[in-house]
Design an enzyme around this catalytic site. Structure first.
Site, PDB file in Angstrom:
ATOM      1  CG  HIS A 153      -1.687   1.300   1.352  1.00  0.00           C
ATOM      2  ND1 HIS A 153      -2.894   1.514   0.744  1.00  0.00           N
ATOM      3  CD2 HIS A 153      -1.378   2.464   1.969  1.00  0.00           C
ATOM      4  CE1 HIS A 153      -3.311   2.743   0.989  1.00  0.00           C
ATOM      5  NE2 HIS A 153      -2.405   3.348   1.730  1.00  0.00           N
ATOM      6  CG  HIS A 174       0.609   6.442  -0.449  1.00  0.00           C
ATOM      7  ND1 HIS A 174      -0.216   7.534  -0.400  1.00  0.00           N
ATOM      8  CD2 HIS A 174       0.105   5.567   0.454  1.00  0.00           C
ATOM      9  CE1 HIS A 174      -1.178   7.335   0.486  1.00  0.00           C
ATOM     10  NE2 HIS A 174      -1.012   6.144   1.020  1.00  0.00           N
TER      11      HIS A 174
HETATM   12 FE   LIG Z   1      -2.484   5.372   2.358  1.00  0.00          FE
END
Ligand SMILES: [Fe+2]
Length: 250
Positions: free
Chosen positions: A126, A131
């Site tokens: 994640h 990101h």
């Molecule tokens: Fe996040």
């Protein structure tokens, strides 16, 4: 500069860990590969071009988990952001102090193979796959810092929650228009099969981004997103931070 040689803001140093890259098992590299390849089936056509460019310039690949220090070399030259390996969730104030200094905390562990679709806490997939490619984009990179500079000045709970919705509907679940298409850039939609499908198959409503509406739209953390917001370009959210300063008086 490497993370251990810089002065970290506030109490951030308490959370710093080392990425022991040679201790990752074949199973962990395999989990990364499975997750990466599974998401790329959709993202190669449904992620925004800035995200895909970030993935490419940062040298991410399916075969091996990313080396944080390698990503930092490119990221620092490109947008002067730096990744900092940390143990897990940080207090909000620490998190935004770091972001305001263009330092992005990332976890180093990866979810277990039997829970590919669900991780109760953020993991390296994640945090880095989701990101970090966007941090290689100049305007998005400046937006994230500008957001944090506002967030760290807000101390009352109600305003923190309202401003948090801007983070949620951009950094975590943001969409962007490309011609007549809607593409993904937020890490929540980028890293999750279910949230990605929810966008592609229009399980959610997609509204044009408006700061006012975003600040008034409650966040759903335990269900698929019912409403998301599409920006026209990244300048739009950078400009929205100037408006947000007025709204919150900071
Ligand atoms: Fe996040």
């Amino acid at each position: 500069m490497q993370p251990h040689t810089m002065t970290l803001p506030g109490d951030a140093a308490e959370y710093v860990v080392t990425q022991h890259y040679d201790q990752y098992s074949d199973v962990e590299h395999g989990t990364w590969k499975t997750l990466y390849e599974r998401r790329m089936e959709q993202l190669s056509t449904h992620a925004c071009k800035e995200y895909l460019e970030g993935l490419r310039v940062l040298g991410m690949r399916a075969e091996r988990m990313p080396v944080i220090s390698d990503i930092n070399k490119t990221l620092q030259t490109r947008t002067n952001w730096m990744l900092l390996p940390v143990s897990g969730f940080l207090p909000g104030r620490t998190f935004f102090d770091l972001l305001a200094a263009r330092v992005f905390p990332v976890t180093t562990y990866i979810r277990k193979p039997d829970s590919l679709d669900y991780t109760p806490e953020p993991d390296i997939f994640h945090d880095i796959f989701g990101h970090v490619p966007m941090h290689a984009h100049k305007v998005f990179a400046d937006y994230l810092q500008a957001f944090a500079q506002i967030a760290r000045q807000i101390t009352n709970d109600a305003d923190q929650e309202r401003l948090g919705r801007l983070f949620w509907y951009t950094v975590e679940f943001g969409l962007i228009r490309e011609g007549s298409d809607v593409k993904m850039y937020g890490s929540g939609v980028i890293s999750s099969v279910k949230e990605g499908d929810n966008v592609v198959h229009r399980g959610c409503k997609i509204h044009d981004f408006s700061l006012e509406e975003v600040l008034d739209t409650h966040v759903k953390v335990d269900e698929l997103q019912p409403t998301l917001f599409a920006i026209e370009n990244f300048e739009q959210i950078y400009e929205a931070t100037k408006e947000a300063r007025k709204v919150f008086g900071v």
